[in-house]
Design a protein around this motif. Structure first.
Motif, PDB file in Angstrom:
ATOM      1  N   ARG A   1      -3.884 -12.989 -54.907  1.00  0.00           N
ATOM      2  CA  ARG A   1      -4.558 -12.122 -53.827  1.00  0.00           C
ATOM      3  C   ARG A   1      -4.513 -12.265 -52.506  1.00  0.00           C
ATOM      4  NH1 ARG A   1      -9.386 -12.770 -51.327  1.00  0.00           N
ATOM      5  NH2 ARG A   1      -9.566 -14.983 -52.054  1.00  0.00           N
ATOM      6  N   LYS A   2      -4.375 -11.236 -51.691  1.00  0.00           N
ATOM      7  CA  LYS A   2      -4.217 -11.361 -50.111  1.00  0.00           C
ATOM      8  C   LYS A   2      -5.676 -12.165 -49.746  1.00  0.00           C
ATOM      9  CE  LYS A   2      -3.633  -8.760 -46.004  1.00  0.00           C
ATOM     10  NZ  LYS A   2      -2.408  -9.647 -45.463  1.00  0.00           N
ATOM     11  N   ILE A   3      -5.338 -13.407 -49.139  1.00  0.00           N
ATOM     12  CA  ILE A   3      -6.506 -14.314 -48.815  1.00  0.00           C
ATOM     13  C   ILE A   3      -7.507 -13.715 -47.752  1.00  0.00           C
ATOM     14  CG2 ILE A   3      -5.241 -16.140 -49.673  1.00  0.00           C
ATOM     15  CD1 ILE A   3      -4.611 -16.977 -46.919  1.00  0.00           C
ATOM     16  N   LYS A   4      -7.017 -12.832 -46.937  1.00  0.00           N
ATOM     17  CA  LYS A   4      -7.879 -12.272 -45.794  1.00  0.00           C
ATOM     18  C   LYS A   4      -7.331 -11.017 -45.197  1.00  0.00           C
ATOM     19  CE  LYS A   4      -5.700 -14.761 -41.986  1.00  0.00           C
ATOM     20  NZ  LYS A   4      -5.866 -15.853 -40.965  1.00  0.00           N
ATOM     21  N   LYS A   5      -8.165 -10.319 -44.692  1.00  0.00           N
ATOM     22  CA  LYS A   5      -7.623  -8.932 -44.113  1.00  0.00           C
ATOM     23  C   LYS A   5      -6.460  -9.233 -43.038  1.00  0.00           C
ATOM     24  CE  LYS A   5     -11.240  -8.397 -40.733  1.00  0.00           C
ATOM     25  NZ  LYS A   5     -12.206  -7.421 -39.834  1.00  0.00           N
ATOM     26  N   GLN A   6      -5.615  -8.050 -42.881  1.00  0.00           N
ATOM     27  CA  GLN A   6      -4.474  -8.076 -42.109  1.00  0.00           C
ATOM     28  C   GLN A   6      -4.716  -8.090 -40.650  1.00  0.00           C
ATOM     29  OE1 GLN A   6      -1.379  -8.278 -43.177  1.00  0.00           O
ATOM     30  NE2 GLN A   6       0.104  -7.099 -41.884  1.00  0.00           N
ATOM     31  N   LYS A   7      -5.744  -7.471 -40.162  1.00  0.00           N
ATOM     32  CA  LYS A   7      -6.137  -7.328 -38.666  1.00  0.00           C
ATOM     33  C   LYS A   7      -7.644  -7.823 -38.653  1.00  0.00           C
ATOM     34  CE  LYS A   7      -2.788  -3.723 -37.894  1.00  0.00           C
ATOM     35  NZ  LYS A   7      -1.812  -4.339 -37.111  1.00  0.00           N
TER      36      LYS A   7
ATOM     37  N   THR B   1      -8.803 -10.788 -37.314  1.00  0.00           N
ATOM     38  CA  THR B   1      -9.429 -12.151 -37.630  1.00  0.00           C
ATOM     39  C   THR B   1      -8.963 -13.140 -36.462  1.00  0.00           C
ATOM     40  OG1 THR B   1      -7.362 -12.984 -38.654  1.00  0.00           O
ATOM     41  CG2 THR B   1      -9.157 -12.061 -39.978  1.00  0.00           C
ATOM     42  N   GLY B   2      -8.417 -12.643 -35.640  1.00  0.00           N
ATOM     43  CA  GLY B   2      -7.958 -13.507 -34.303  1.00  0.00           C
ATOM     44  C   GLY B   2      -6.887 -14.485 -34.821  1.00  0.00           C
ATOM     45  N   THR B   3      -6.292 -14.460 -35.998  1.00  0.00           N
ATOM     46  CA  THR B   3      -5.567 -15.442 -36.446  1.00  0.00           C
ATOM     47  C   THR B   3      -4.304 -14.766 -37.288  1.00  0.00           C
ATOM     48  OG1 THR B   3      -6.373 -15.688 -38.557  1.00  0.00           O
ATOM     49  CG2 THR B   3      -7.242 -17.408 -36.984  1.00  0.00           C
ATOM     50  N   ALA B   4      -3.247 -15.577 -37.386  1.00  0.00           N
ATOM     51  CA  ALA B   4      -2.103 -15.237 -38.093  1.00  0.00           C
ATOM     52  C   ALA B   4      -2.351 -14.326 -39.298  1.00  0.00           C
ATOM     53  CB  ALA B   4      -0.932 -15.953 -38.096  1.00  0.00           C
ATOM     54  N   ARG B   5      -1.462 -13.310 -39.557  1.00  0.00           N
ATOM     55  CA  ARG B   5      -1.537 -12.576 -40.819  1.00  0.00           C
ATOM     56  C   ARG B   5      -1.217 -13.468 -42.038  1.00  0.00           C
ATOM     57  NH1 ARG B   5       2.790  -8.080 -39.603  1.00  0.00           N
ATOM     58  NH2 ARG B   5       4.531  -9.497 -39.197  1.00  0.00           N
ATOM     59  N   ALA B   6      -1.878 -13.498 -43.094  1.00  0.00           N
ATOM     60  CA  ALA B   6      -1.582 -14.351 -44.314  1.00  0.00           C
ATOM     61  C   ALA B   6      -1.720 -13.687 -45.552  1.00  0.00           C
ATOM     62  CB  ALA B   6      -2.129 -15.624 -44.140  1.00  0.00           C
ATOM     63  N   GLY B   7      -1.075 -13.790 -46.376  1.00  0.00           N
ATOM     64  CA  GLY B   7      -0.993 -12.739 -47.574  1.00  0.00           C
ATOM     65  C   GLY B   7      -1.099 -13.599 -48.941  1.00  0.00           C
TER      66      GLY B   7
ATOM     67  N   ILE C   1      -2.030 -17.625 -50.804  1.00  0.00           N
ATOM     68  CA  ILE C   1      -2.295 -19.097 -50.641  1.00  0.00           C
ATOM     69  C   ILE C   1      -1.128 -19.923 -50.992  1.00  0.00           C
ATOM     70  CG2 ILE C   1      -3.039 -19.236 -52.983  1.00  0.00           C
ATOM     71  CD1 ILE C   1      -5.092 -20.638 -49.986  1.00  0.00           C
ATOM     72  N   LYS C   2      -0.091 -19.653 -51.600  1.00  0.00           N
ATOM     73  CA  LYS C   2       1.058 -20.222 -52.163  1.00  0.00           C
ATOM     74  C   LYS C   2       2.107 -20.365 -50.957  1.00  0.00           C
ATOM     75  CE  LYS C   2       1.847 -17.783 -55.729  1.00  0.00           C
ATOM     76  NZ  LYS C   2       2.478 -17.200 -56.702  1.00  0.00           N
ATOM     77  N   SER C   3       1.654 -19.881 -49.616  1.00  0.00           N
ATOM     78  CA  SER C   3       2.518 -20.030 -48.515  1.00  0.00           C
ATOM     79  C   SER C   3       2.880 -21.443 -48.180  1.00  0.00           C
ATOM     80  CB  SER C   3       1.932 -19.126 -47.555  1.00  0.00           C
ATOM     81  OG  SER C   3       2.702 -19.483 -46.096  1.00  0.00           O
ATOM     82  N   PRO C   4       3.972 -21.763 -47.715  1.00  0.00           N
ATOM     83  CA  PRO C   4       4.062 -23.172 -47.348  1.00  0.00           C
ATOM     84  C   PRO C   4       3.557 -23.577 -46.179  1.00  0.00           C
ATOM     85  CG  PRO C   4       6.273 -21.865 -47.658  1.00  0.00           C
ATOM     86  CD  PRO C   4       5.180 -20.789 -47.621  1.00  0.00           C
ATOM     87  N   VAL C   5       2.938 -22.460 -45.339  1.00  0.00           N
ATOM     88  CA  VAL C   5       2.093 -23.128 -44.065  1.00  0.00           C
ATOM     89  C   VAL C   5       0.534 -23.508 -44.619  1.00  0.00           C
ATOM     90  CG1 VAL C   5       3.538 -21.706 -42.520  1.00  0.00           C
ATOM     91  CG2 VAL C   5       1.254 -20.750 -43.771  1.00  0.00           C
ATOM     92  N   PHE C   6       0.384 -23.434 -45.999  1.00  0.00           N
ATOM     93  CA  PHE C   6      -0.779 -23.770 -46.374  1.00  0.00           C
ATOM     94  C   PHE C   6      -0.977 -24.979 -47.089  1.00  0.00           C
ATOM     95  CE2 PHE C   6      -1.879 -19.374 -45.724  1.00  0.00           C
ATOM     96  CZ  PHE C   6      -2.771 -19.315 -45.010  1.00  0.00           C
ATOM     97  N   ARG C   7      -1.946 -25.770 -46.942  1.00  0.00           N
ATOM     98  CA  ARG C   7      -2.136 -27.068 -47.725  1.00  0.00           C
ATOM     99  C   ARG C   7      -2.034 -26.478 -49.337  1.00  0.00           C
ATOM    100  NH1 ARG C   7      -4.326 -32.359 -46.808  1.00  0.00           N
ATOM    101  NH2 ARG C   7      -4.940 -33.410 -48.679  1.00  0.00           N
ATOM    102  N   GLY C   8      -1.303 -27.612 -50.072  1.00  0.00           N
ATOM    103  CA  GLY C   8      -0.908 -27.195 -51.314  1.00  0.00           C
ATOM    104  C   GLY C   8      -0.077 -25.986 -51.782  1.00  0.00           C
ATOM    105  N   GLY C   9       0.615 -25.348 -50.546  1.00  0.00           N
ATOM    106  CA  GLY C   9       1.356 -24.446 -50.800  1.00  0.00           C
ATOM    107  C   GLY C   9       2.979 -24.935 -51.136  1.00  0.00           C
ATOM    108  N   GLY C  10       3.689 -24.045 -51.566  1.00  0.00           N
ATOM    109  CA  GLY C  10       5.095 -24.522 -51.941  1.00  0.00           C
ATOM    110  C   GLY C  10       5.870 -25.090 -50.794  1.00  0.00           C
TER     111      GLY C  10
END
Length: 210
Positions: A62-68, A70-76, A78-87
């Protein structure tokens, strides 16, 4: 080159044996030694290291937050390497570290290592011996008699001897092998090499093959 044969009490038996100059008296080839030791150490690596990459992580798609907005970078994901617990990005993968060397180079390396130890006067020739039963105490007595009690030593047997091997197994600084297991790394890693009489013929035969 003649070498005196010792007994397990460290005393000369009155006999001497001729060591082949073609094995123990050559000009050491340092590059061959380097390559053989490098191969030996590479073969000790299991190569089973592995970490999960993005596609292998168990998690929601699931997309974890809306695309625009939020004031932060877009994220699609939870498995992204930039997040804790990601690949993990470009993580280690299983690898075979084995290297190939031709037989003649390996023989040259082992002869070079034996010649180095001969030049250092670190090779002893001892008559064949056996123990009635595996006892660490008996092997320690042999080390003490040969003046090797607090040194790294490598004992080379002609044939496998379970009692001698088991007697040495608990001693950190000593190793017992047969002549077929002799390697450049093990020769150089020991302070002293103890060659039993029964191993000499096998060593020379293995290292002078064409």
């Amino acid at each position: 080159m003649k070498v005196a044969v010792l007994d397990i009490k460290g005393k000369e038996t009155g006999r001497s044996i001729e060591l082949s100059d073609a094995v123990y008296g050559i000009e050491p080839n340092k590059h061959a030694v380097y390559l053989d030791v490098k191969q030996y150490l590479a073969h000790q690596r299991q190569g089973t290291h592995k970490s999960k990459e993005r596609a292998e992580i168990a998690g929601s798609t699931r997309k974890i937050k809306k695309q625009k907005g939020t004031g932060t970078a877009r994220a699609g994901s939870i498995k992204s390497p930039v997040f804790r617990g990601g690949g993990r990005i470009f993580g280690p993968r299983p690898k075979d570290y084995k290297q190939k060397l031709n037989k003649n180079l390996k023989r040259l390396a082992r002869k070079s290592a034996l010649s180095i130890k001969t030049n250092e006067k670190a090779i002893l020739v001892v008559e064949d011996f056996n123990f009635d039963a595996p006892k660490t105490k008996d092997f320690k007595n042999v080390l003490k008699s040969l003046g090797l009690e607090n040194k790294k030593s490598l004992f080379v047997l002609g044939d496998s001897n379970n009692n001698v091997y088991l007697s040495s197994r608990n001693l950190k600084g000593s190793e017992v092998i047969t002549n077929s297991d002799l390697s450049t790394y093990k020769i150089l890693n020991a302070n002293n090499i103890v060659l039993l009489e029964g191993s000499l013929e096998g060593i020379e035969s293995n290292l002078t093959k064409q």
